[in-house]
Structures are given as structure tokens and as C-alpha cells.
Design an enzyme around this catalytic site. Structure first.
Site, short mmCIF file in Angstrom:
data_model
loop_
_atom_site.label_atom_id
_atom_site.label_comp_id
_atom_site.label_asym_id
_atom_site.label_seq_id
_atom_site.Cartn_x
_atom_site.Cartn_y
_atom_site.Cartn_z
N GLU A 100 -4.97 4.07 5.86
CA GLU A 100 -4.60 3.79 4.47
C GLU A 100 -4.91 4.98 3.55
OE1 GLU A 100 -6.66 1.21 1.50
OE2 GLU A 100 -5.34 -0.33 2.32
N SER A 129 -10.64 -0.44 2.79
CA SER A 129 -9.96 -0.61 4.08
C SER A 129 -9.50 0.75 4.58
CB SER A 129 -8.72 -1.49 3.91
OG SER A 129 -9.06 -2.77 3.47
N ARG A 153 0.83 -1.22 0.00
CA ARG A 153 0.00 0.00 0.00
C ARG A 153 0.86 1.27 0.00
NH1 ARG A 153 -3.15 -3.64 -0.75
NH2 ARG A 153 -5.30 -3.71 -0.02
N1 EPU Z 1 -11.38 -10.31 10.05
C1 EPU Z 1 -12.12 -10.34 11.22
N2 EPU Z 1 -13.10 -9.40 11.40
C2 EPU Z 1 -13.37 -8.45 10.47
C3 EPU Z 1 -12.60 -8.41 9.29
C4 EPU Z 1 -11.61 -9.35 9.10
O1 EPU Z 1 -11.90 -11.19 12.07
O2 EPU Z 1 -14.26 -7.65 10.71
C5 EPU Z 1 -10.36 -11.33 9.80
C6 EPU Z 1 -10.88 -12.34 8.77
O3 EPU Z 1 -11.49 -13.40 9.38
C7 EPU Z 1 -9.62 -12.79 8.07
C8 EPU Z 1 -8.67 -11.62 8.24
O4 EPU Z 1 -9.22 -10.75 9.20
O5 EPU Z 1 -9.07 -13.89 8.72
C9 EPU Z 1 -8.38 -10.90 6.94
O6 EPU Z 1 -9.61 -10.41 6.38
P1 EPU Z 1 -9.83 -10.28 4.79
O7 EPU Z 1 -9.38 -11.52 4.10
O8 EPU Z 1 -11.20 -9.79 4.57
O9 EPU Z 1 -8.79 -9.22 4.31
P2 EPU Z 1 -8.34 -7.86 4.97
O10 EPU Z 1 -6.98 -8.04 5.54
O11 EPU Z 1 -9.39 -7.37 5.88
C10 EPU Z 1 -7.17 -7.04 2.76
C11 EPU Z 1 -7.06 -5.74 2.04
C12 EPU Z 1 -8.31 -5.49 1.19
C13 EPU Z 1 -8.45 -6.63 0.20
C14 EPU Z 1 -8.54 -7.95 0.99
C15 EPU Z 1 -8.57 -9.14 0.08
C16 EPU Z 1 -5.65 -4.27 3.36
C17 EPU Z 1 -5.59 -3.10 4.29
N3 EPU Z 1 -6.87 -4.65 2.97
O12 EPU Z 1 -8.26 -6.92 3.69
O13 EPU Z 1 -8.10 -4.30 0.46
O14 EPU Z 1 -9.61 -6.48 -0.60
O15 EPU Z 1 -7.36 -8.09 1.85
O16 EPU Z 1 -7.32 -9.33 -0.50
O17 EPU Z 1 -4.61 -4.80 3.01
C18 EPU Z 1 -8.47 -1.95 0.46
O18 EPU Z 1 -7.24 -1.82 0.52
O19 EPU Z 1 -9.24 -0.95 0.43
C19 EPU Z 1 -9.04 -3.29 0.50
C20 EPU Z 1 -10.36 -3.50 0.55
#
Ligand code: EPU
Length: 363
Positions: A359, A263, A189
Site C-alpha cells: 500500500e 496497513s 486505495r
Molecule cells: N484479520 C485476521 N488477522 C489479523 C488481521 C485481520 O484474521 O491479523 C481478519 C479480521 O479478523 C477481520 C479481517 O481480517 O475479519 C479484516 O480486518 P480489519 O477489520 O481489521 O480490517 P483490515 O482489512 O485489516 C482495513 C484497512 C484499514 C482500516 C480497516 C478498518 C486496508 C488495506 N486496510 O484493514 O486501513 O483501518 O480496514 O476499516 O484496506 C490503512 O489503510 O493503513 C488502514 C489501517
């Protein structure tokens, strides 16, 4: 600071600016509401505003002694920005358009897209031409020009993997410069456009190297599961795109319906020793080991554990299906959203000793 939009504020700003003599012939407007130009739907004003429909406007801007001194803010889709106040300078609304196939060699097809093209429409265009490579990044809101700034990433891919070069107008030299992928200094990012080039560069277009020998990237667990549930064993780029679109629609709020910027926090990177200590206290901790041995924590999980998911502070809220996404419940100011973000940061710090970093670009 002036935060709420109003007719009065607009006319005051117009009067102030019209008294100054602008020497350029650029169609600059004053006191323009940015409400429909940021996906949070926050109402803030641009003191000065220019729709950048032709890159030759940029040398004209640079040659204008008054205009060149104003703080500048380039807005593409406005999907990665939080306006906490009016912008006391010149907003450049990126409207450069055009997609060209530059060349094709044994390895890749090089496609150049202008900064003002909509990102998702561009991804769909590449897929319709039969060029794979960007499918995991389907449905990310925003513009092509914004993609390299924060090195957009999702479902196991980051845009840097396909960026060949980025052309910018450099306000320091007054020249158009092409930066190679290495010169963009991409990281999670992050890129040079958030640091050394932040003030001086306006991204004009991005060239993508889309591999001729395309291979599906289905390493991300949730994507693999989605394809499996669709009984697709060897997916095409289009099928991966469809699966990503379905996952995103399920989990993430559509900015056209509820204001948000994806995010709101980066997933924090911490040393292995800190992660091991945290894991002892919190056995459910979600973390991913990085190539350098450090760990990336799921910020959404940390926020969720602090009980913020689905909660509101005034008109700003935490999305009920994904705690990493802050939303505008209706009429929230940028300052209100930022207060919520700071309250979350404080709680995560107290409970886990981890600093969450925003972010989006904060104005
Ligand atoms: N989780 C929770 N509670 C929540 C949200 C997430 O426990 O409310 C846990 C999930 O269970 C999972 C972990 O956190 O084990 C990761 O969640 P997820 O796979 O949804 O991905 P993320 O880390 O929340 C990142 C990116 C997203 C991208 C997704 C998919 C960042 C900051 N965010 O989200 O990017 O779409 O992975 O690859 O790196 C963005 O940058 O705007 C964005 C949406």
C-alpha cells in the site's frame, strides 16, 4: 546505495551540491535526514530538501533549469511511504497551511484545507464546527494533501465520498489546476495521483463537500459493535469519531511510539471463481463481495494464517495485534522492512496463490 545516515555522507552530499551553482533563491538544503519525516522512522537522506511553505515556490522551482530536472518527492506526514534508500533528488516537505469555508449551499458546506494540514486535526476541526462527513476517517495519520492520493479509507468510508475537488500545481504546464472528483479517478486505495499525475502534480489543497443533511454511517460491523457497547443508538458525528478513535487505539500501533505506516498491504481483489476455490480449501477464509461480483480478501487474515503475526525479520516485524501492519522494532532500515514484506508476499503466494500489493509508496 547509501542507506545508513552518517555525518560523512551528509558532508559529502553538501560538498557535491554546493559545487553546482543553483540559480534560484530557494532555501534548499542538502543531505537532510528524513528520519523524523516518515512514520516508519527509517533513516534515509534527501539529497536536496525544501520546506514548501508557500506555493509560489513551485513556479520558481520549475523555472530553475537544474532543480526542475531532479526527481521530486513530496512528503506530507510521511505516513504512507517506505524509504528503502536515500532519495537522490529533491524532497518537498509540504508545509502549506490554512482552512477556509468556501461556501455553503442547500446540500453541503464546502471546506478547503491546505495540503500541509494534519489530517486528524482537520477532521476534529470539521466536527467542532458541526460539519459531519469525515468522522469515520478519524485518527488516520498523515496530511490533508496525502488523503486523496491513496483515497484513504476506514470503517466503511473512503475520502472520495467527500472530496469536491483537488487543486494541484502542474509541473508540465506550470499552472494551478483544479481536478474534480471524477477527474481524480478514485478507486480502492488508488487515484490518478498514483498514476498519470504522479510525477507532475503537487497537491496544494483539497476541497471537501460536507453534507448539510448528514446521516451516520455505521455499516462497518466493528464500528456498530463499538457504538452498541457504548449504548449509543443514534450517534452524532462526534460520537462516531470517538468510537473510531477507540477502535484504532486498541488495534493499531501509534507511529509516535512504534514506527509503522498503517496497513502495509492492500486487501487483494480476486475473481469469484478463485474465491470459491479458495473457500473449499480454507473454509475460514475472510472475504467480502464487491459491487462488481469480485471478492476482497482480508490480507491480514492471509498473513496471520501463514504464521507471520508477531514475528520479526531483523529489526522489522509484523504487529502482534494486526498482521497487516509492519513495524520498525527499532533501527530497521527501509530495505530490511521491504525484505520482510517480500518474504510475506512469497508465503502468501505459495499458500493461497494470491499476490499481495504494497500500500505505501516505495522509494
Ligand atoms: N484479520 C485476521 N488477522 C489479523 C488481521 C485481520 O484474521 O491479523 C481478519 C479480521 O479478523 C477481520 C479481517 O481480517 O475479519 C479484516 O480486518 P480489519 O477489520 O481489521 O480490517 P483490515 O482489512 O485489516 C482495513 C484497512 C484499514 C482500516 C480497516 C478498518 C486496508 C488495506 N486496510 O484493514 O486501513 O483501518 O480496514 O476499516 O484496506 C490503512 O489503510 O493503513 C488502514 C489501517
Amino acid at each position: 546505495m547509501l542507506v545508513n545516515c552518517g555525518q560523512n555522507r551528509r558532508s559529502v552530499l553538501r560538498a557535491v551540491y554546493n559545487r553546482r551553482s543553483m540559480s534560484s533563491n530557494l532555501p534548499i538544503q542538502h543531505g537532510v535526514s528524513l528520519r523524523h519525516l516518515n512514520t516508519f522512522g527509517v533513516d534515509a537522506l534527501a539529497h536536496s530538501y525544501l520546506e514548501l511553505s508557500d506555493w509560489s515556490m513551485l513556479p520558481a522551482l520549475r523555472n530553475d533549469l537544474l532543480l526542475r530536472q531532479l526527481p521530486r518527492l513530496v512528503l506530507g506526514g510521511g505516513s504512507n511511504i517506505l524509504l528503502t534508500a536515500d532519495f537522490p533528488g529533491l524532497v518537498l516537505q509540504m508545509q502549506l497551511r490554512g482552512i477556509t469555508v468556501v461556501r455553503q449551499d442547500a446540500e453541503a458546506t464546502i471546506v478547503r484545507a491546505a495540503a500541509g494540514e494534519n489530517w486528524h486535526d482537520f477532521v476534529l476541526w470539521t466536527l467542532a464546527q458541526g460539519y459531519g462527513g469525515l468522522e469515520n476517517l478519524s485518527l488516520i495519520p498523515g496530511s490533508v494533501g496525502a488523503a486523496p492520493i491513496q483515497n484513504i479509507g476506514a470503517y466503511g468510508a473512503e475520502v472520495e465520498q467527500c472530496v469536491e475537488s483537488v487543486r494541484v500545481f502542474d509541473f508540465d504546464s506550470g499552472e494551478v489546476v483544479a481536478l474534480t472528483r471524477a477527474e481524480c479517478a478514485f478507486a480502492y486505495r488508488d487515484s490518478i495521483f498514483k498514476h498519470g499525475m504522479r510525477e507532475r502534480a503537487v497537491i496544494l489543497d483539497v476541497s471537501f463537500a460536507l453534507p448539510r443533511n448528514w446521516q451516520p454511517n455505521t455499516r462497518y460491523t466493528e464500528l456498530a459493535q463499538e457504538l452498541e457497547s457504548r449504548a449509543i443508538a443514534t450517534p452524532s458525528a462526534r460520537q462516531i469519531s470517538d468510537a473510531v478513535i477507540a477502535i484504532r487505539r486498541r488495534k493499531l500501533p501509534d507511529p509516535a511510539v512504534i514506527g509503522n505506516a498503517g496497513s502495509f498491504f492492500k486487501n487483494p481483489l480476486i475473481p469469484a471463481a478463485q474465491r470459491d476455490a479458495l473457500l473449499l480449501q480454507h473454509p475460514q477464509l475472510v472475504s467480502y463481495v464487491q459491487p462488481d461480483g469480485s471478492y476482497k480478501l482480508a490480507a491480514g487474515w492471509l498473513i496471520d494464517q501463514c504464521g507471520w503475526k508477531g514475528r520479526n525479520l531483523g529489526a522489522a516485524g509484523v504487529y502482534e495485534k494486526q498482521a497487516l501492519v509492519l513495524v520498525n522494532r527499532g533501527g530497521a532500515t527501509g530495505a530490511e522492512i521491504w525484505r520482510l514484506a517480500q518474504a510475506i508476499q512469497a508465503d502468501v503466494m505459495v499458500r493461497f496463490g494470491v499476490q499481495l500489493e504494497a500500500e505505501p509508496v516505495l522509494i
